[in-house]
Design a protein around this motif. Structure first.
Motif, short mmCIF file in Angstrom:
data_model
loop_
_atom_site.label_atom_id
_atom_site.label_comp_id
_atom_site.label_asym_id
_atom_site.label_seq_id
_atom_site.Cartn_x
_atom_site.Cartn_y
_atom_site.Cartn_z
N ALA A 277 0.86 -1.18 0.00
CA ALA A 277 0.00 0.00 0.00
C ALA A 277 0.89 1.23 0.00
CB ALA A 277 -0.93 0.01 1.22
N VAL A 278 0.34 2.35 -0.44
CA VAL A 278 1.08 3.62 -0.47
C VAL A 278 0.48 4.56 0.56
CG1 VAL A 278 1.70 5.62 -1.88
CG2 VAL A 278 1.64 3.34 -2.91
N LEU A 279 1.34 5.12 1.40
CA LEU A 279 0.93 6.08 2.42
C LEU A 279 1.92 7.23 2.44
CD1 LEU A 279 -1.02 6.74 4.81
CD2 LEU A 279 0.63 5.56 6.29
N ASN A 280 1.44 8.43 2.28
CA ASN A 280 2.28 9.63 2.30
C ASN A 280 3.48 9.53 1.35
OD1 ASN A 280 0.60 10.86 4.21
ND2 ASN A 280 1.72 9.93 5.90
N GLY A 281 3.23 8.99 0.15
CA GLY A 281 4.26 8.92 -0.88
C GLY A 281 5.28 7.81 -0.69
N LYS A 282 5.07 6.94 0.28
CA LYS A 282 5.97 5.82 0.53
C LYS A 282 5.24 4.51 0.27
CE LYS A 282 8.12 8.47 4.18
NZ LYS A 282 7.98 8.70 5.61
N PRO B 279 10.62 6.63 -2.39
CA PRO B 279 11.20 6.85 -3.72
C PRO B 279 12.13 8.07 -3.79
CG PRO B 279 8.83 6.48 -3.87
CD PRO B 279 9.18 6.63 -2.41
N ARG B 280 11.91 9.04 -2.92
CA ARG B 280 12.78 10.23 -2.92
C ARG B 280 14.19 9.88 -2.48
NH1 ARG B 280 7.89 12.87 0.09
NH2 ARG B 280 8.42 11.01 1.24
N LEU B 281 14.31 8.88 -1.59
CA LEU B 281 15.63 8.44 -1.12
C LEU B 281 16.16 7.27 -1.94
CD1 LEU B 281 14.95 8.51 2.73
CD2 LEU B 281 16.04 10.28 1.32
#
Length: 112
Positions: free
Chosen positions: A11-16, A37-39
């Motif tokens: 699942a995706v929560l707060n862009g993670k 994904p940002r890291l």
């Protein structure tokens, strides 16, 4: 990911992206891994209360707050969970007191 797993829930929560539970080749696990994904890397998250695979997962960012839900799933053998675990960043995992879900596994959930 850092831990081998199959039949897990995503699942995706707060862009993670959260990978929760599943089968590690020997047993069902309660572990959680999170991809930001940002890291560009996976990190170990707080484990669920119960080991489970083949569970449904959904996330909400609405009236219910930013919450992940893991619904039902298979514990081992023929033991099917009738619980819902809820996750909120900063608060961790809790078990829903709702008894309306019944035993469920091998199904999907989605929240918009």
């Amino acid at each position: 990911m850092n831990v081998r797993r199959g039949c897990h829930s995503l699942a995706v929560l707060n862009g993670k992206i959260y990978a929760m539970g599943g089968y590690d080749g020997e047993e069902m696990v309660a572990s959680v891994e999170i991809l930001d994904p940002r890291l560009g890397s996976w990190m170990i998250g707080e484990p669920m209360n119960f080991a489970r695979g083949y569970a449904a997962a959904a996330a909400t960012a609405s009236v219910l707050g930013d919450t992940l839900f893991v619904i039902g799933g298979l514990r081992s053998g023929e033991h099917i969970w009738d619980t819902v675990e809820c996750y909120r960043e900063g608060s961790g995992w809790s078990i829903s007191s709702s008894k309306t879900i019944g035993k469920r596994c091998f199904f999907s959930a989605i929240a918009l």
